[in-house]
Design an enzyme around this catalytic site. Structure first.
Site, PDB file in Angstrom:
ATOM      1  N   GLY A  65      49.359  36.688  29.705  1.00  0.00           N
ATOM      2  CA  GLY A  65      48.403  36.874  30.794  1.00  0.00           C
ATOM      3  C   GLY A  65      48.978  37.617  31.986  1.00  0.00           C
ATOM      4  O   GLY A  65      50.178  37.921  32.042  1.00  0.00           O
ATOM      5  N   HIS A  66      48.133  37.878  32.959  1.00  0.00           N
ATOM      6  CA  HIS A  66      48.528  38.676  34.115  1.00  0.00           C
ATOM      7  C   HIS A  66      49.526  37.940  35.000  1.00  0.00           C
ATOM      8  O   HIS A  66      49.492  36.724  35.126  1.00  0.00           O
ATOM      9  CB  HIS A  66      47.303  39.130  34.903  1.00  0.00           C
ATOM     10  CG  HIS A  66      46.440  38.041  35.419  1.00  0.00           C
ATOM     11  ND1 HIS A  66      45.911  37.045  34.646  1.00  0.00           N
ATOM     12  CD2 HIS A  66      45.984  37.790  36.673  1.00  0.00           C
ATOM     13  CE1 HIS A  66      45.175  36.254  35.388  1.00  0.00           C
ATOM     14  NE2 HIS A  66      45.205  36.672  36.617  1.00  0.00           N
ATOM     15  N   ASN A  67      50.441  38.697  35.568  1.00  0.00           N
ATOM     16  CA  ASN A  67      51.459  38.192  36.497  1.00  0.00           C
ATOM     17  C   ASN A  67      52.578  37.402  35.823  1.00  0.00           C
ATOM     18  O   ASN A  67      53.438  36.861  36.521  1.00  0.00           O
ATOM     19  CB  ASN A  67      50.847  37.304  37.594  1.00  0.00           C
ATOM     20  CG  ASN A  67      49.793  38.036  38.391  1.00  0.00           C
ATOM     21  OD1 ASN A  67      49.973  39.209  38.686  1.00  0.00           O
ATOM     22  ND2 ASN A  67      48.704  37.377  38.706  1.00  0.00           N
TER      23      ASN A  67
END
Lengths: 346, 346, 346
Positions: free
Chosen positions: A236-238
């Site tokens: 996922g993002h980050n």
């Protein structure tokens, strides 16, 4: 087309025990070897399996127990066997149809020895290093930077501004840099938050087929050096994935997680968002991680707990039906005691 | 290239507290900010984290506690920070190489302002609305109808007769309209049932990378307006997903399920076939749903149950080892009582 | 455009009960049928649902209970209904833009009647049989061999040396033959083991969208005849999947597993590596298999156990909170008994 066993022994620098004139036609693993094949055993654990198999000969490590078939002793049987397999069935380099260097957009460039399939699409302001192999149907977004000796298999998509280190291998269909799944709900509608970051893949990373890694919201989503990711994994993002991790197939890492170095996620494991895993933490298959895991700890279960606790708990859980029976017995005995106490009192 | 903090405060219409002459070089989240960066905090919960970080300045909401570094106060710190990020690292529109309008099949057409990459493949009798962006390698099957302002990222595949509303975004590698997994077994062979339906994606839907949504058997599989679907999600044939759902990564919805509006499926959740989820139902990560869920209920576990029950049960389950010890104690005490009863009787 | 019910009855060779002059405008399933639609019921179980629906007429099996709307009786209502659906909404063959036979590499060839989209990329030394359909963006690696009547939907990737039987269907985005996830760690770095094998897909296999099947290390990864695999499934390297298996969406099979014939893996199930499943073994959804499963057995749970045991265990587990209460009661009673025993003794 057969090869004498002696010749194979010489080719792999091994010591031959038994008849070197045996004619070998192909190489196969123990389970699938036919009577004119050579097979291999990586350790003495496979002695019985070798004795039970149909192979004509076997590659073994030094000190392997005696066998009824000829054997080649070498220090590294797996590597030697790989060489023999290549002799019978040479791996074929999957060629890339040449493409004139000047077919890239004017603002993009490739290093020496890089091959880009004519059906690959390269955006603007893209830099590709030396000796890369960009296969058919790959799409490389604007502003992407790729190091040396990188292989992008067919149909990989890199969204704009992706950064890829050296010696990275990305398998077919993987998607790097799609928008993170971040929304806020305004007047009953989910509005996407800005996804202004990108993805950074450090050197020596390998990424499996169909895997997806989303860009960061404001910064980068990072996959650390030497990390290997299997097929159909979601990052996922980050997220900041550490160095030399092993992330097995279908594992999912929700947004903003960080992992230390040498972390292992087994198949179908899942991390909630914002989880931190310490160095060398290990997550058992299918586990669901809802809390940080300290360095060196192995966790299992849903919700996950230290693996030893999980198995101790499980050993107790399977006794629950028995436990209920015991309880019923105790109640009966208690009733007996109550009754006798009443009689005594009477 | 640095920017004075005062200038950033003016740009986002915020109130500056502290030294406005500080030179800011970039913007980063609290964890990753360097000493010449600006960062942001969405709420006072992050006060300690801001105090502990290396940033030179911070964007905060009104009423944020005092800090040792300069701050910009604004009503919506996340939006203001996004604007500042864009100032330092402007997002780049991923351009599409132009394509002459007459390169489409004669029976297909595009609205004004729509850009179709030359490597995208558009079938016959396709209608694409206005201002759409169709990236490289997209494949659009015959008879598909697409609304206005739709973005199809690279390599999206829409099978024939797909219907897509306005403002839909579909990320790279997603596949819409493959055959449903429906077979009947005749004389020991699985025969595929006819898959005569299609997929209908309503307006304002977003679909993640690598996600697959199968066509209906006879009717449509529908994804309702405003629903957001993350990466690597599976939606089976004949499903009717409601409006404004959030379906997180790697969740799976088996055939013929229906969900109400504002339903949330967390990551890796799974629904058995023919399940109905009421409006605002929520499914915890990794849960397995085998029964319908009424409106407003949150469920968890495998098999799933109301979340509160699940956690109560879990709190009891982890006590089972202790419980077995208690039971052994009781049995010992009972034996003591039995023995004394026998002595009494003697 | 409506059709009289009598005409539909004649078309499917059914027996009409009721008014044959009713004008039918479309066909839809019970839940979605409008007042001028025809619907169908596969068995008498759906009698109440039919009575409650809005359809103007219904296709039913012989002996279906009386209804207030006209009905057509046929032996196979599902097949008859499919025919009626096709009358109203003819399926459209998704056409392939023609490609001149001589556009393949000189060393590759196609059988009669095979259509290859001009955007598909065919490697060297590839053999494609007769009447195949190779859609847009498909990539076929060097040395691949494909049988007759095979359909490869858009963007399928076959790595080099893949072998595909007759009548195989592979859906969009599937990746066949990527490297297996096999590494050994040398001096703190994970080195990929040679991946010298390939993938063999036997005849009549169907593979869903986005599914990935990795090549064998030394031999083939095999998918047996007639097996059907759903979307986003992972089959690891060296697996030997038996004949006529059904593998549902998002299931994962780790490396070197073997399955017998007629095995069923439900959605999101996972197998550890080197697992063997006997003929007709069945794995419940989301189960995690850590031990071999004998022929004919159905297993469930994490870790998996025979399904009946699982449900018995589960029935006991949900009683644990109650059990703890019972235990507290018993302890209180024991304290009473102890106290009275002390009194007695006093």
């Amino acid at each position: 087309m057969g090869v004498r066993l002696l010749e194979l022994a010489m080719e792999v620098g091994g010591t031959l025990h038994g008849d070197g004139t045996v004619l070998i036609e192909d190489a196969a693993t123990i389970e699938h070897a036919e009577s004119d094949h050579i097979t291999f055993a990586s350790s003495a654990d496979h002695h019985a399996a070798v004795e039970g198999c149909r192979a004509a000969a076997v590659v073994v490590p030094p000190g392997f127990p005696a066998l009824s078939i000829p054997r080649i002793e070498v220090d590294d049987p797996t590597a030697a066997f790989a060489r023999i397999v290549c002799r019978f069935r040479p791996p074929r380099e999957w060629e890339i149809a040449g493409r004139p260097a000047d077919s890239l957009p004017a603002t993009s460039r490739c290093g020496d020895g890089t091959e880009v399939d004519p059906t690959a699409v390269v955006g603007r302001d893209v830099t590709i290093g030396r000796r890369c192999r960009i296969y058919a149907g790959v799409v490389i977004g604007d502003g992407t930077v790729i190091g040396d000796d990188v292989t992008l298999f067919p149909r990989v998509v890199l969204y704009e501004k992706t950064v890829v280190g050296d010696r990275v291998v990305i398998h077919a269909g993987a998607v790097i840099g799609a928008y993170g799944f971040g929304y806020r709900t305004v007047d009953g509608r989910h509005e996407r938050l800005d996804q202004l970051g990108h993805v950074e893949i450090e050197s020596d990373v390998e990424i499996g087929a169909g895997t997806t890694i989303d860009r960061g919201t404001f910064d980068a989503t990072v996959v650390g050096q030497g990390t290997k990711i299997d097929n159909l994994v979601m990052v996922g993002h980050n997220c900041r994935i550490g160095k030399h991790n092993l992330i097995c197939s279908q594992a999912g890492v929700a947004g903003s997680c960080t992992t230390g170095d040498y972390v292992v996620l087994a198949g179908q494991a899942g991390l909630a968002d914002h989880i931190k895993l310490g160095d060398m933490a290990r997550v058992a298959a299918k586990s669901g991680i809802m809390q940080d895991v300290p360095a060196g700890q192995t966790v299992a279960g849903l919700p996950a707990m230290p693996e030893r606790e999980f198995w101790r708990l499980w050993a107790n859980i399977v006794k629950v039906p028995e436990l209920r029976k015991q309880l019923r017995n105790i109640e009966r005995r208690l009733e007996g005691l109550d009754a006798s106490a009443e009689r005594d009192a009477a």
